[in-house]
Design an enzyme around this catalytic site. Structure first.
Site, PDB file in Angstrom:
ATOM      1  N   GLY A  15     -26.136  52.808 -32.460  1.00 54.96           N
ATOM      2  CA  GLY A  15     -26.811  53.935 -31.873  1.00 54.96           C
ATOM      3  C   GLY A  15     -26.367  53.899 -30.165  1.00 54.96           C
ATOM      4  O   GLY A  15     -27.048  54.257 -29.391  1.00 54.96           O
ATOM      5  N   ALA A  16     -25.379  52.939 -29.910  1.00 53.20           N
ATOM      6  CA  ALA A  16     -25.023  52.607 -28.678  1.00 53.20           C
ATOM      7  C   ALA A  16     -24.546  53.525 -27.638  1.00 53.20           C
ATOM      8  O   ALA A  16     -24.661  53.371 -26.590  1.00 53.20           O
ATOM      9  CB  ALA A  16     -23.863  51.209 -28.730  1.00 53.20           C
ATOM     10  N   LEU A  17     -24.276  54.712 -28.026  1.00 56.26           N
ATOM     11  CA  LEU A  17     -23.759  55.829 -27.107  1.00 56.26           C
ATOM     12  C   LEU A  17     -24.834  56.909 -26.892  1.00 56.26           C
ATOM     13  O   LEU A  17     -24.755  57.571 -26.326  1.00 56.26           O
ATOM     14  CB  LEU A  17     -22.520  56.632 -27.851  1.00 56.26           C
ATOM     15  CG  LEU A  17     -21.271  55.518 -27.813  1.00 56.26           C
ATOM     16  CD1 LEU A  17     -20.148  56.394 -28.319  1.00 56.26           C
ATOM     17  CD2 LEU A  17     -20.749  54.981 -26.426  1.00 56.26           C
ATOM     18  N   MET A  20     -31.218  55.848 -25.880  1.00 53.27           N
ATOM     19  CA  MET A  20     -31.673  54.809 -25.882  1.00 53.27           C
ATOM     20  C   MET A  20     -30.745  53.567 -25.817  1.00 53.27           C
ATOM     21  O   MET A  20     -30.941  52.564 -25.309  1.00 53.27           O
ATOM     22  CB  MET A  20     -32.866  54.714 -26.780  1.00 53.27           C
ATOM     23  CG  MET A  20     -34.224  55.481 -26.629  1.00 53.27           C
ATOM     24  SD  MET A  20     -35.019  54.597 -24.999  1.00 53.27           S
ATOM     25  CE  MET A  20     -35.344  52.970 -25.780  1.00 53.27           C
ATOM     26  N   GLY A 114     -36.035  50.474 -33.153  1.00 56.15           N
ATOM     27  CA  GLY A 114     -37.029  51.496 -32.358  1.00 56.15           C
ATOM     28  C   GLY A 114     -36.888  52.798 -32.774  1.00 56.15           C
ATOM     29  O   GLY A 114     -37.613  53.630 -32.258  1.00 56.15           O
ATOM     30  N   THR A 116     -38.034  55.616 -34.838  1.00 52.81           N
ATOM     31  CA  THR A 116     -39.114  56.014 -35.770  1.00 52.81           C
ATOM     32  C   THR A 116     -38.750  56.949 -36.781  1.00 52.81           C
ATOM     33  O   THR A 116     -37.675  57.472 -37.050  1.00 52.81           O
ATOM     34  CB  THR A 116     -40.165  56.749 -34.660  1.00 52.81           C
ATOM     35  OG1 THR A 116     -39.621  57.875 -34.192  1.00 52.81           O
ATOM     36  CG2 THR A 116     -40.554  55.805 -33.717  1.00 52.81           C
ATOM     37  N   HIS A 170     -43.102  65.027 -26.483  1.00 50.00           N
ATOM     38  CA  HIS A 170     -41.531  64.594 -26.363  1.00 50.00           C
ATOM     39  C   HIS A 170     -40.727  65.488 -25.930  1.00 50.00           C
ATOM     40  O   HIS A 170     -41.003  66.774 -26.252  1.00 50.00           O
ATOM     41  CB  HIS A 170     -41.329  63.808 -27.686  1.00 50.00           C
ATOM     42  CG  HIS A 170     -42.005  62.333 -27.772  1.00 50.00           C
ATOM     43  ND1 HIS A 170     -43.304  62.410 -28.361  1.00 50.00           N
ATOM     44  CD2 HIS A 170     -41.525  61.169 -27.656  1.00 50.00           C
ATOM     45  CE1 HIS A 170     -43.559  61.111 -28.290  1.00 50.00           C
ATOM     46  NE2 HIS A 170     -42.666  60.532 -27.963  1.00 50.00           N
ATOM     47  N   HIS A 171     -39.787  65.227 -25.888  1.00 51.48           N
ATOM     48  CA  HIS A 171     -38.484  66.250 -25.287  1.00 51.48           C
ATOM     49  C   HIS A 171     -37.994  66.766 -26.722  1.00 51.48           C
ATOM     50  O   HIS A 171     -38.318  66.411 -27.893  1.00 51.48           O
ATOM     51  CB  HIS A 171     -37.079  65.296 -25.180  1.00 51.48           C
ATOM     52  CG  HIS A 171     -36.860  63.863 -25.812  1.00 51.48           C
ATOM     53  ND1 HIS A 171     -35.910  64.245 -26.780  1.00 51.48           N
ATOM     54  CD2 HIS A 171     -37.194  62.933 -25.916  1.00 51.48           C
ATOM     55  CE1 HIS A 171     -35.887  63.194 -27.757  1.00 51.48           C
ATOM     56  NE2 HIS A 171     -36.712  62.012 -26.990  1.00 51.48           N
ATOM     57  N   LYS A 174     -36.130  65.309 -30.143  1.00 51.47           N
ATOM     58  CA  LYS A 174     -36.770  64.180 -31.130  1.00 51.47           C
ATOM     59  C   LYS A 174     -37.025  64.807 -32.404  1.00 51.47           C
ATOM     60  O   LYS A 174     -37.650  65.865 -32.499  1.00 51.47           O
ATOM     61  CB  LYS A 174     -38.024  63.837 -30.615  1.00 51.47           C
ATOM     62  CG  LYS A 174     -38.769  62.722 -31.394  1.00 51.47           C
ATOM     63  CD  LYS A 174     -39.969  61.970 -30.602  1.00 51.47           C
ATOM     64  CE  LYS A 174     -40.823  60.857 -31.485  1.00 51.47           C
ATOM     65  NZ  LYS A 174     -39.871  59.952 -31.705  1.00 51.47           N
ATOM     66  N   THR A 181     -45.150  56.516 -32.273  1.00 48.00           N
ATOM     67  CA  THR A 181     -46.026  55.823 -31.356  1.00 48.00           C
ATOM     68  C   THR A 181     -47.498  56.380 -31.639  1.00 48.00           C
ATOM     69  O   THR A 181     -48.632  55.522 -31.606  1.00 48.00           O
ATOM     70  CB  THR A 181     -45.533  56.043 -30.107  1.00 48.00           C
ATOM     71  OG1 THR A 181     -44.226  55.641 -29.818  1.00 48.00           O
ATOM     72  CG2 THR A 181     -46.835  55.764 -29.040  1.00 48.00           C
TER      73      THR A 181
END
Length: 282
Positions: A15-17, A20, A114, A116, A170-171, A174, A181
């Site tokens: 999910g590098a781009l 997060m 990370g 969820t 949240h935004h 999501k 959390t």
């Protein structure tokens, strides 16, 4: 792929781009004890492009790959004789995180998750799989130290309050509700077992669900999704004559990075699944 030549932790980011993922890439590139060795993303138009140039970050030779399985296989082979084992950081999507995590464990690479949306059954399956593989696996619903402190405070206060409501905001990008959390916060409150929010009157709802989602313990959770928000949580506890409110606001994703780096550095010391950042920092 880059072969680690120093005593640093090799890190793959899945999910590098994403929002997060790109922050994680930046933090790893600027860390003195971590080294980016793979950047995986499903965006096909950027396949094969240099991650640093795409994100305008510190120079790196790592190219974006759409092939998670191939990256895991290659990195696993590259580091099979190394003392410091690779770590996969996953910030992808609830639909893919389970398979991503399971694949990493299968290749002997410790996942730091990370993303969820994992179900209790999936987490249990991953725990069994990680233990059999003798691999550390971290499922972290929230990497913010401040949020961990909120959860600790809520867990302690639950002993003194029978009426507790949780609000998570949240935004609107999501996908899952309630947030992982908030579920984790509820679980920590429920470690003090009792029936919460017992009604003194016969309640009725003219709008279904207006009182929020209700857990088996009686805890109510309310989820809000709006543009302009990032990540926010409020725990409100009430008793006759008073309320006690604990609130945490994340205003920048940089708040998560110290926790992410701590997880990367420490997960290699474990040989089973851990759930929650507090298992690493306390």
């Amino acid at each position: 792929m880059i072969k680690n030549s120093k005593k640093t932790t090799p890190v793959l980011v899945s999910g590098a781009l994403g929002r997060m993922g790109s922050e994680v890439v930046n933090s790893v590139l600027n860390s003195s004890d971590c080294e980016l060795v793979a950047a995986i993303d499903t965006n096909k138009k950027n396949n094969g492009e240099n991650i640093s140039q795409l994100l305008n970050l510190k120079k790196s030779d790592v190219l974006v790959s759409n092939d998670l399985e191939g990256s895991l296989c290659s990195i696993s082979q590259d580091y099979r004789n190394e003392k410091i084992k690779p770590v996969l950081v996953d910030f992808t999507h609830p639909d893919s995180v389970y398979e991503n995590t399971r694949s990493a464990i299968a290749y002997g690479i410790s996942p730091v998750v990370g993303t969820t949306g994992l179900t209790p059954s999936q987490i249990n399956d991953l725990a069994i799989f990680a233990q059999k593989a003798n691999i550390g696996c971290a499922i972290i619903p929230n990497f913010s130290v401040g949020m961990v402190l909120l959860q600790q405070a809520a867990s302690v206060a639950a002993k003194f309050y029978d009426n507790i409501e949780l609000i998570e905001m949240h935004h609107n990008q999501k996908a899952d509700s309630p947030s992982g959390t908030c579920i984790k916060t509820a679980e920590m409150i429920e470690e003090y077992p009792k029936k919460y929010n017992q009604s003194l009157v016969e309640e009725s709802e003219s709008l279904k669900g207006v009182r929020g989602g209700v857990r088996d313990s009686g805890l109510n959770i309310h989820s809000i999704r709006l543009p302009g928000l990032l990540a926010h949580q409020v725990v409100i506890m009430g008793s006759p004559g008073e309320t006690y409110t604990i609130k945490h606001d994340t205003i920048d994703r940089k708040a998560y990075m110290p926790g992410v780096l701590q997880a990367i550095r420490k997960i290699g010391k474990f040989n089973s699944l851990i759930y929650g950042l507090e298992k690493l920092i306390f």
